[in-house]
Motif scaffolding. Sequence first.
Motif, short mmCIF file in Angstrom:
data_model
loop_
_atom_site.label_atom_id
_atom_site.label_comp_id
_atom_site.label_asym_id
_atom_site.label_seq_id
_atom_site.Cartn_x
_atom_site.Cartn_y
_atom_site.Cartn_z
N LEU A 1 -54.47 -73.39 -65.60
CA LEU A 1 -54.81 -72.70 -64.37
C LEU A 1 -53.84 -73.08 -63.25
N ILE A 2 -53.47 -74.36 -63.23
CA ILE A 2 -52.54 -74.84 -62.20
C ILE A 2 -51.19 -74.13 -62.34
N GLU A 3 -50.75 -73.93 -63.57
CA GLU A 3 -49.47 -73.25 -63.80
C GLU A 3 -49.52 -71.81 -63.28
N TYR A 4 -50.64 -71.14 -63.46
CA TYR A 4 -50.77 -69.77 -62.98
C TYR A 4 -50.78 -69.73 -61.46
N LEU A 5 -51.46 -70.69 -60.84
CA LEU A 5 -51.46 -70.77 -59.38
C LEU A 5 -50.07 -71.07 -58.84
N LYS A 6 -49.36 -71.96 -59.53
CA LYS A 6 -48.00 -72.30 -59.13
C LYS A 6 -47.10 -71.06 -59.24
N SER A 7 -47.29 -70.27 -60.28
CA SER A 7 -46.51 -69.05 -60.46
C SER A 7 -46.75 -68.06 -59.33
N VAL A 8 -48.02 -67.94 -58.90
CA VAL A 8 -48.35 -67.06 -57.78
C VAL A 8 -47.68 -67.56 -56.51
N CYS A 9 -47.68 -68.87 -56.30
CA CYS A 9 -47.07 -69.46 -55.12
C CYS A 9 -45.56 -69.22 -55.10
N VAL A 10 -44.90 -69.44 -56.23
CA VAL A 10 -43.45 -69.23 -56.32
C VAL A 10 -43.11 -67.76 -56.11
N SER A 11 -43.89 -66.88 -56.72
CA SER A 11 -43.65 -65.44 -56.57
C SER A 11 -43.86 -65.00 -55.13
N SER A 12 -44.86 -65.55 -54.48
CA SER A 12 -45.11 -65.22 -53.07
C SER A 12 -43.95 -65.67 -52.19
N SER A 13 -43.47 -66.87 -52.45
CA SER A 13 -42.32 -67.39 -51.68
C SER A 13 -41.09 -66.52 -51.88
N ALA A 14 -40.85 -66.10 -53.12
CA ALA A 14 -39.70 -65.25 -53.41
C ALA A 14 -39.83 -63.90 -52.70
N MET A 15 -41.03 -63.37 -52.66
CA MET A 15 -41.23 -62.09 -52.00
C MET A 15 -41.02 -62.22 -50.49
N ILE A 16 -41.51 -63.29 -49.90
CA ILE A 16 -41.33 -63.50 -48.46
C ILE A 16 -39.85 -63.66 -48.13
N SER A 17 -39.15 -64.40 -48.97
CA SER A 17 -37.71 -64.58 -48.78
C SER A 17 -36.98 -63.24 -48.88
N SER A 18 -37.38 -62.43 -49.85
CA SER A 18 -36.77 -61.10 -50.01
C SER A 18 -37.05 -60.22 -48.80
N MET A 19 -38.26 -60.32 -48.27
CA MET A 19 -38.61 -59.53 -47.08
C MET A 19 -37.78 -59.97 -45.89
N GLN A 20 -37.53 -61.27 -45.74
CA GLN A 20 -36.72 -61.76 -44.63
C GLN A 20 -35.28 -61.25 -44.76
N THR A 21 -34.76 -61.28 -45.98
CA THR A 21 -33.40 -60.81 -46.21
C THR A 21 -33.29 -59.32 -45.90
N LEU A 22 -34.26 -58.55 -46.37
CA LEU A 22 -34.24 -57.12 -46.12
C LEU A 22 -34.43 -56.80 -44.64
N ALA A 23 -35.20 -57.61 -43.94
CA ALA A 23 -35.40 -57.38 -42.50
C ALA A 23 -34.09 -57.59 -41.73
N SER A 24 -33.26 -58.52 -42.20
CA SER A 24 -32.00 -58.76 -41.51
C SER A 24 -30.94 -57.72 -41.89
N GLU A 25 -31.08 -57.12 -43.08
CA GLU A 25 -30.15 -56.09 -43.54
C GLU A 25 -30.96 -54.91 -44.10
N PRO A 26 -31.53 -54.07 -43.24
CA PRO A 26 -32.45 -53.03 -43.70
C PRO A 26 -31.83 -51.97 -44.61
#
Length: 116
Positions: free
Chosen positions: A1-26
Motif C-alpha cells: 500500500l505504501i508503494e502505491y501511495l508513493k507512486s501517487v505522490c511521485v506522479s503528482s509531483s511530476a504533474m505539478i512540475s509539468s504544469m509549471q513548465t507549461l505555464a512558463s512556456e504555454p
Amino acid sequence: LIEYLKSVCVSSSAMISSMQTLASEPNSQSGKMTLANATRDLQNALDRLNNICSTSAPGIRECDAGSRAVAGLVGIVGSADSPTNEMTYFECLAAVKDRSTGMGRNMTEIPKSAAK
C-alpha cells in the motif's frame, strides 16, 4: 500500500512540475506532451491505488456476493403475489425464522472480522 501511495505522490509531483513548465512556456508542444503523460501516469497510479484498496478491504467479497443476491431478488419481490415455492405459510415462516437466526449469528461475526 505504501508503494502505491508513493507512486501517487511521485506522479503528482511530476504533474505539478509539468504544469509549471507549461505555464512558463504555454506554446511548447513538448511541454503539452509532458503534461499529458504526467496526467496519464497520475491517473494510472490512482487507479492502481483504488484497485488495491478495494480488493484488499476486509469483507469485500462477502459484500459483493450479498449485493448480487439482493439484485437477484428484485424480480421475486416485484411479483410478490405469485408463489415462489410449494411451501405452506407456516413452513415458509419456519424457514424465515431459521434463516434469520443464522443471519443474526453471522452478523455478530462482522465486527470481529472487521477488527482483524
